[in-house]
Design a protein around this motif. Structure first.
Motif, PDB file in Angstrom:
ATOM      1  N   ALA A  83     -16.163  -9.406   0.697  1.00 53.25           N
ATOM      2  CA  ALA A  83     -16.502  -8.813  -0.602  1.00 53.25           C
ATOM      3  C   ALA A  83     -17.927  -8.252  -0.565  1.00 53.25           C
ATOM      4  O   ALA A  83     -18.760  -8.686   0.236  1.00 53.25           O
ATOM      5  CB  ALA A  83     -16.370  -9.860  -1.701  1.00 53.25           C
ATOM      6  N   GLY A 143      -9.613  -1.274   3.051  1.00 56.45           N
ATOM      7  CA  GLY A 143     -10.507  -1.143   1.905  1.00 56.45           C
ATOM      8  C   GLY A 143     -10.296  -2.245   0.872  1.00 56.45           C
ATOM      9  O   GLY A 143     -10.721  -2.118  -0.274  1.00 56.45           O
ATOM     10  N   GLN A 144      -9.646  -3.322   1.291  1.00 52.92           N
ATOM     11  CA  GLN A 144      -9.401  -4.445   0.395  1.00 52.92           C
ATOM     12  C   GLN A 144     -10.384  -5.565   0.717  1.00 52.92           C
ATOM     13  O   GLN A 144     -10.961  -5.606   1.802  1.00 52.92           O
ATOM     14  CB  GLN A 144      -7.960  -4.939   0.556  1.00 52.92           C
ATOM     15  CG  GLN A 144      -6.941  -3.891   0.163  1.00 52.92           C
ATOM     16  CD  GLN A 144      -5.547  -4.219   0.646  1.00 52.92           C
ATOM     17  OE1 GLN A 144      -5.358  -4.837   1.689  1.00 52.92           O
ATOM     18  NE2 GLN A 144      -4.549  -3.780  -0.115  1.00 52.92           N
ATOM     19  N   TRP A 145     -10.558  -6.467  -0.227  1.00 55.40           N
ATOM     20  CA  TRP A 145     -11.444  -7.606  -0.038  1.00 55.40           C
ATOM     21  C   TRP A 145     -10.599  -8.860   0.113  1.00 55.40           C
ATOM     22  O   TRP A 145      -9.568  -8.993  -0.517  1.00 55.40           O
ATOM     23  CB  TRP A 145     -12.396  -7.764  -1.212  1.00 55.40           C
ATOM     24  CG  TRP A 145     -13.212  -6.544  -1.484  1.00 55.40           C
ATOM     25  CD1 TRP A 145     -13.677  -5.635  -0.575  1.00 55.40           C
ATOM     26  CD2 TRP A 145     -13.645  -6.081  -2.759  1.00 55.40           C
ATOM     27  NE1 TRP A 145     -14.394  -4.651  -1.206  1.00 55.40           N
ATOM     28  CE2 TRP A 145     -14.389  -4.893  -2.552  1.00 55.40           C
ATOM     29  CE3 TRP A 145     -13.499  -6.553  -4.056  1.00 55.40           C
ATOM     30  CZ2 TRP A 145     -14.971  -4.190  -3.590  1.00 55.40           C
ATOM     31  CZ3 TRP A 145     -14.079  -5.854  -5.087  1.00 55.40           C
ATOM     32  CH2 TRP A 145     -14.811  -4.685  -4.850  1.00 55.40           C
ATOM     33  N   TYR A 146     -11.056  -9.763   0.939  1.00 59.38           N
ATOM     34  CA  TYR A 146     -10.339 -11.018   1.119  1.00 59.38           C
ATOM     35  C   TYR A 146     -11.259 -12.202   0.858  1.00 59.38           C
ATOM     36  O   TYR A 146     -12.473 -12.126   0.990  1.00 59.38           O
ATOM     37  CB  TYR A 146      -9.740 -11.135   2.528  1.00 59.38           C
ATOM     38  CG  TYR A 146     -10.733 -10.993   3.663  1.00 59.38           C
ATOM     39  CD1 TYR A 146     -11.570 -12.044   4.030  1.00 59.38           C
ATOM     40  CD2 TYR A 146     -10.818  -9.807   4.382  1.00 59.38           C
ATOM     41  CE1 TYR A 146     -12.473 -11.909   5.076  1.00 59.38           C
ATOM     42  CE2 TYR A 146     -11.711  -9.675   5.423  1.00 59.38           C
ATOM     43  CZ  TYR A 146     -12.538 -10.725   5.767  1.00 59.38           C
ATOM     44  OH  TYR A 146     -13.427 -10.596   6.791  1.00 59.38           O
ATOM     45  N   THR A 201     -21.122  -9.438  -5.182  1.00 64.00           N
ATOM     46  CA  THR A 201     -20.043 -10.271  -5.712  1.00 64.00           C
ATOM     47  C   THR A 201     -20.609 -11.633  -6.102  1.00 64.00           C
ATOM     48  O   THR A 201     -21.340 -12.254  -5.336  1.00 64.00           O
ATOM     49  CB  THR A 201     -18.931 -10.452  -4.659  1.00 64.00           C
ATOM     50  OG1 THR A 201     -18.489  -9.166  -4.232  1.00 64.00           O
ATOM     51  CG2 THR A 201     -17.758 -11.228  -5.226  1.00 64.00           C
ATOM     52  N   PRO A 245      -1.601  -1.144  -6.517  1.00 62.86           N
ATOM     53  CA  PRO A 245      -3.030  -1.389  -6.302  1.00 62.86           C
ATOM     54  C   PRO A 245      -3.315  -2.869  -6.034  1.00 62.86           C
ATOM     55  O   PRO A 245      -2.902  -3.740  -6.791  1.00 62.86           O
ATOM     56  CB  PRO A 245      -3.680  -0.938  -7.616  1.00 62.86           C
ATOM     57  CG  PRO A 245      -2.592  -1.025  -8.633  1.00 62.86           C
ATOM     58  CD  PRO A 245      -1.292  -0.821  -7.898  1.00 62.86           C
ATOM     59  N   VAL A 246      -3.991  -3.126  -4.931  1.00 62.99           N
ATOM     60  CA  VAL A 246      -4.383  -4.482  -4.554  1.00 62.99           C
ATOM     61  C   VAL A 246      -5.830  -4.423  -4.096  1.00 62.99           C
ATOM     62  O   VAL A 246      -6.161  -3.679  -3.174  1.00 62.99           O
ATOM     63  CB  VAL A 246      -3.514  -5.031  -3.400  1.00 62.99           C
ATOM     64  CG1 VAL A 246      -4.027  -6.373  -2.921  1.00 62.99           C
ATOM     65  CG2 VAL A 246      -2.065  -5.133  -3.817  1.00 62.99           C
ATOM     66  N   GLN A 247      -6.703  -5.184  -4.746  1.00 60.66           N
ATOM     67  CA  GLN A 247      -8.095  -5.224  -4.315  1.00 60.66           C
ATOM     68  C   GLN A 247      -8.411  -6.494  -3.549  1.00 60.66           C
ATOM     69  O   GLN A 247      -9.152  -6.477  -2.598  1.00 60.66           O
ATOM     70  CB  GLN A 247      -9.048  -5.096  -5.510  1.00 60.66           C
ATOM     71  CG  GLN A 247     -10.506  -4.984  -5.102  1.00 60.66           C
ATOM     72  CD  GLN A 247     -10.765  -3.801  -4.190  1.00 60.66           C
ATOM     73  OE1 GLN A 247     -10.654  -2.658  -4.599  1.00 60.66           O
ATOM     74  NE2 GLN A 247     -11.074  -4.052  -2.935  1.00 60.66           N
ATOM     75  N   TRP A 248      -7.840  -7.625  -3.972  1.00 57.87           N
ATOM     76  CA  TRP A 248      -8.142  -8.915  -3.368  1.00 57.87           C
ATOM     77  C   TRP A 248      -6.937  -9.477  -2.628  1.00 57.87           C
ATOM     78  O   TRP A 248      -5.812  -9.367  -3.094  1.00 57.87           O
ATOM     79  CB  TRP A 248      -8.549  -9.918  -4.443  1.00 57.87           C
ATOM     80  CG  TRP A 248      -9.869  -9.655  -5.076  1.00 57.87           C
ATOM     81  CD1 TRP A 248     -10.092  -8.997  -6.257  1.00 57.87           C
ATOM     82  CD2 TRP A 248     -11.150 -10.029  -4.581  1.00 57.87           C
ATOM     83  NE1 TRP A 248     -11.430  -8.953  -6.522  1.00 57.87           N
ATOM     84  CE2 TRP A 248     -12.121  -9.591  -5.505  1.00 57.87           C
ATOM     85  CE3 TRP A 248     -11.590 -10.705  -3.447  1.00 57.87           C
ATOM     86  CZ2 TRP A 248     -13.478  -9.798  -5.338  1.00 57.87           C
ATOM     87  CZ3 TRP A 248     -12.941 -10.921  -3.280  1.00 57.87           C
ATOM     88  CH2 TRP A 248     -13.870 -10.475  -4.211  1.00 57.87           C
ATOM     89  N   THR A 302       0.836  -1.209   0.000  1.00 58.32           N
ATOM     90  CA  THR A 302       0.000   0.000   0.000  1.00 58.32           C
ATOM     91  C   THR A 302       0.866   1.252   0.000  1.00 58.32           C
ATOM     92  O   THR A 302       0.612   2.196  -0.752  1.00 58.32           O
ATOM     93  CB  THR A 302      -0.948   0.000   1.214  1.00 58.32           C
ATOM     94  OG1 THR A 302      -1.759  -1.181   1.153  1.00 58.32           O
ATOM     95  CG2 THR A 302      -1.833   1.225   1.227  1.00 58.32           C
TER      96      THR A 302
END
Length: 189
Positions: free
Chosen positions: A161, A73-76, A165, A49-52, A44
């Motif tokens: 998520a 603010g990321q999804w796992y 989703t 950029p990392v979303q998952w 970060t």
């Protein structure tokens, strides 16, 4: 053997061993979930950029890591052990290892999730909204994989998520972990 949660001292607490191994005093013992949190913070900070985020039960069983990822603010989609308790939409509390008994009326979807030397691998998948018994304020996805083996085996994943989703997206992220592990093994060789 790694130190347990029962209060065993990590090897890094032995000053003589640290000095003999050349470990500076500034280095302290960190669990794998703590190291993962450090790596995610660095990613970060570097603007990558990392979303998952995905991982096995060692990471998924860490409520601190799950909360950290959520706060970023990321999804796992993280695997979790069978000992967790969840609250189903009906309000019923159930341990994951016994959950299959409660799912008789649910519609499972068969999804091919990976190709192997013997051909495509498929499993039945289901996603439910649940709350963990220890984290009741935060509804999450519970992704369940049921093998096609004679002894149907169940694997569980938690995901923060968004509600919209798709099951296919959750499965895709969960299965990405295997490809990442293969790449790490190949990189070590």
């Amino acid at each position: 053997r790694y130190p347990s949660c029962s209060g065993a001292r990590p090897r890094t607490a032995d000053a003589a061993r640290r000095q003999q191994a050349g470990i500076p005093d500034s280095v302290s013992f960190r669990t794998k979930p703590q190291l993962a949190q450090d790596m995610l913070s660095q990613v970060t900070a570097e603007g990558i950029p990392v979303q998952w985020v995905t991982g096995d039960t060692l990471y998924g069983n860490s409520p601190h890591l799950r909360q950290f990822i959520h706060d970023q603010g990321q999804w796992y989609v993280l695997a979790v052990g069978h000992r967790h308790y969840v609250h189903l939409a009906s309000g019923q509390r159930c341990q994951l290892r016994h959950l299959h008994n409660q799912l008789a009326g649910e519609t499972w979807t068969t999804i091919e999730y990976r190709h192997s030397e013997k051909g495509p691998l498929a499993a039945d998948w289901l996603a439910l909204r649940v709350a963990l018994a220890r984290e009741p304020e935060q509804a999450q996805w519970l992704l369940i994989r049921c093998s096609h083996d004679e002894e149907r085996q169940y694997d569980f994943y938690l995901s923060n998520a968004p509600l919209d989703t798709s099951l296919v997206d959750l499965v895709a992220v969960a299965c990405t972990r295997h490809r990442i592990e293969v790449l790490f093994r190949e990189a070590k060789n």
